[in-house]
Design a protein around this motif. Structure first.
Motif: not given
Lengths: 511, 511
Positions: B62-65, B19
């Motif tokens: 943003f990034q997913y962990s 995102h």
């Protein structure tokens, strides 16, 4: 960081007549409840869910409405970009697993799909295609991508549309050469200690291949009656004969192996001896072999701590270096010559004018930044005491030569282990020497492996059957039992090579 | 905008697995009372007073962990840079009044001081040095800086440290050529209508000078017994003889004026005729003059609406173009050939490999973006109806050829007025023709003025006494009563030239 932006930024701060605020908040979470109480508004709110906020970059630009100095650009582009780059570098890995690139929408009609390099497949190019063709014909230094990805923050090149449009450099004594690039080249050699530059002339070219031709032009004369003989001890770099002869110049012609030339009668004629050291293709340390008074050109493309112990600052009349084998930026097409004789420098410059009207300024800007980043890796954290012993003891993440030497050391170890006791192949052995840069004994770890097939007359064909593309020894003035293969490819491709060579050894028949 | 960043950005949006939020708030005032209520903190608060806030740029990453696709770069660099560029473009004028550059701290030891180009002085280079030397020897297209400064937002080139390191292009059918550059070149010719590219091969070179040499190499053979004659109708571009002969190749040699050659007996021998149209130095529209079956190379460097009416899409076997005279980016060193014969394309590519191992990828990236920006100027606001009549009716701020033609039209008018009835100088007259691009009659407004001194045998020397540096007609195969002078310099330098020529006329003695 952007040179232009840096200058502009410094000018701003110096003038103290404009005001800049760059507020950077890495690793800070941002609450949107700020929005109602302040008057910050967010547009383009693409995302609905925000699992992790990793950064924020804000740049405010201020200016007096009635500035007494309107001729300035009001932005600290440099700081902003540096911040962006840090965040890029904070991600895990290269796009498409480092084994591909993302196709462009307009041209490929395939929105953001990874296009994989040879030997890789899958959506993100992470799948290895086992029986693929491994092409090691060229010395393409993609091994260094990993280092520069890690150090992305220091090496963003930014050029605005109106900058560097002229044929002429902004600040120069050679008309097309960016002065700052020359300064950084001199500093790089000072840090590495591999060449004397004090009191020497520097000429930048479109890679060292162009400079090789510029050298031949500079050392010959338009009114000479016979072409000057160009020689080099075999095995010699395969480009020397090809590049010397493709235009059938009356100024110079390829005359083959320097050792044979030395034994013949011809060395009373004018000659130029090319000395590539460490040598392409076989990694040998070389010296001039012709017993005469001709010119000697030292091609020192591989005289860097990645590949060889630095045994002193080279101080020859004509020395050639290239960005391609030092930082790995082959695509930038930048090389440089270090010259004792100003007349040679001027005539080489004339060649560059006639051949390509100078050298890309975009490439010069990028080369400047890349070299600057290499230097900063060895000087930015240097203790005030300035003790030279500390150079090799810093954290190695941003130290190019530590990275390069460590990768090459590993690769040569892997290759030697795989071919240990091999009945099919042999590779040259080298003695370690003391390296003034690392301040310890290190091995020779050449950019190419000069592989000999023990049981076949045509090693290139033998390997081609096994889907390994190499360059035959014949192109280097040597026998067809030899091939040259690049040790500078990306990691996974190198591992595939070693595995396949080991399998050849085991099976002794084509896969 | 950055190609890499664009790709990455598109990939991001396509994948919908990361995102991105880019919030840009130009011309919005920001209240710092946000800080206590939210958790935004500002560091590096350099400025104490803030007279006017003109912009804000924020990028959240943003990034997913635990991303299922870690191999991506999580930043919309493109959007952020575009915003920065808009703000740069919102400033009033070029740094140092457009007549200098800011010295770099590290190299010049003179923090952010303007270094002025010749003919300018003062702290911000705004002072004109009246009696300075006006150098118009080269066709340095700095006139176009103004256009690109205005359109800075579309033309920031950004290359990260790890990108484009390879010798090889990412997506190619010619190994070193960036596919996207080829696509944009074809599109540019479609928009301008000045050359047929459908079904043609494109070869990109380090400027068209390198491509000229590549053409000679491609059209001759290494085993021919005599060098091919290279000819061009006088006055011809002064580089043709110099570049043909500097290496004394056995493949080709300069044979002078094509008109004289046609009258002689030699045209039974192999020859190549260079046709530069509009012609450098005199702006004439040219056609092949040798009555024979030799090769004809069309150098169409100046066949752009800046300089000449476009009378149709050129469709010759070999056509050369260059970025330098189309967009003004001479320092980028990019040219291209449009070719009917694939074998010629392949042999030219071989020349580029031997000469410089391909072409700078940094330059190719920049050329792609610059050409894209030119195209967007004519297509982005095109009405859905697609009526071709509307092309020339848009707002002209981002229309390169409208800018170029309008400046050149003004300059030729100024020059003609200044020399009207002159007893000292004459310049060629041209008839207007219908231009398919502008869809109206326009004048020839060549990149060079081919000036004749009426009363002196050595026009170059005559002007040099008046501190105007030009190139003598002798270099172009013409008489010394002619000189070539560049019409492409920055505005103020051109005005100084015209004023000085008018004064020469009035005084008839050196100033």
């Amino acid at each position: 960081m952007a040179l232009e932006a840096e200058r502009i930024g410094r000018y701003e701060r110096h003038q103290r007549k404009k005001h800049l605020v760059a507020a950077a908040l890495p690793n800070t979470s941002l609450s949107t409840k700020c929005s109602p109480s302040g008057n910050v508004q967010f547009t383009n709110w693409v995302s609905k869910s925000i699992p992790l906020i990793i950064g924020l970059l804000s740049t405010w630009l201020f200016q007096y409405s009635q500035s007494p100095h309107p001729a300035t650009v009001d932005v600290d582009t440099s700081a902003a970009l540096s911040q962006l780059a840090s965040q890029i570098a904070a991600t895990n890995s290269l796009p498409c697993s480092g084994h591909g690139y993302m196709a462009d929408f307009d041209t490929e009609r395939s929105l953001g799909i990874c296009k994989c390099y040879e030997c890789f497949g899958g959506v993100d190019c992470s799948q290895v295609i086992d029986n693929c063709v491994i092409d090691l014909d060229h010395g393409d230094p993609t091994m260094f991508e990993e280092f520069w990805f890690r150090n992305a923050a220091n090496t963003i090149t930014v050029i605005l549309g109106y900058q560097r449009m002229s044929y002429f450099a902004q600040s120069k004594h050679v008309w097309f050469m960016e002065n700052e690039l020359e300064v950084q080249i001199r500093e790089l050699h000072r840090v590495v200690g591999n060449a004397v530059t004090e009191g020497r002339h520097i000429v930048v070219g479109t890679g060292s291949t162009q400079l090789f031709q510029a050298t031949l032009y500079a050392l010959t004369s338009s009114d000479q009656s016979k072409p000057t003989n160009i020689v080099s001890a075999a095995p010699f770099y395969s480009s020397y004969p090809a590049v010397t002869d493709y235009l059938r110049s009356a100024l110079f012609k390829w005359a083959g192996d320097a050792v044979e030339y030395n034994l013949g009668a011809e060395h009373e004629e004018p000659y130029i001896e090319m000395v590539c050291s460490p040598n392409n293709p076989d990694g040998r340390i070389q010296h001039a072999v012709v017993n005469g008074t001709g010119h000697v050109v030292h091609d020192l493309a591989y005289y860097w701590p990645h590949y060889t112990p630095i045994t002193g600052a080279a101080d020859h009349a004509i020395m050639l270096f290239t960005l391609s084998k030092s930082t790995g930026h082959a695509g930038t097409r930048i090389g440089w010559a270090i010259l004792k004789d100003e007349r040679v420098a001027k005539k080489m410059t004339k060649f560059l004018e006639l051949n390509t009207i100078g050298v890309s300024h975009d490439s010069q800007v990028r080369a400047t930044q890349v070299i600057k980043a290499v230097i900063e890796g060895y000087t930015s954290s240097e203790p005030q005491s300035g003790s030279p012993q500390t150079v090799a003891q810093h954290s190695d993440n941003n130290k190019l030569f530590h990275f390069g030497n460590s990768v090459m050391h590993y690769r040569w170890k892997r290759l030697r282990e795989a071919l240990n006791g091999s009945s099919a192949f042999s590779i040259p052995g080298f003695q370690p020497s003391y390296c003034t840069f690392f301040q310890k004994d290190i091995d020779q770890t050449p950019a190419f492996a000069w592989l000999r097939c023990k049981k076949t007359a045509d090693c290139q064909a033998f390997l081609k059957e096994r889907r390994i593309i190499t360059r035959s020894g014949r192109h280097f003035g040597a026998g067809a039992e030899f091939v040259r293969l690049s040790m500078l490819e990306r990691n996974q491709k190198f591992e595939m090579l070693v595995d396949r060579l080991a399998r050849v050894e085991a099976s002794r028949t084509p896969d």
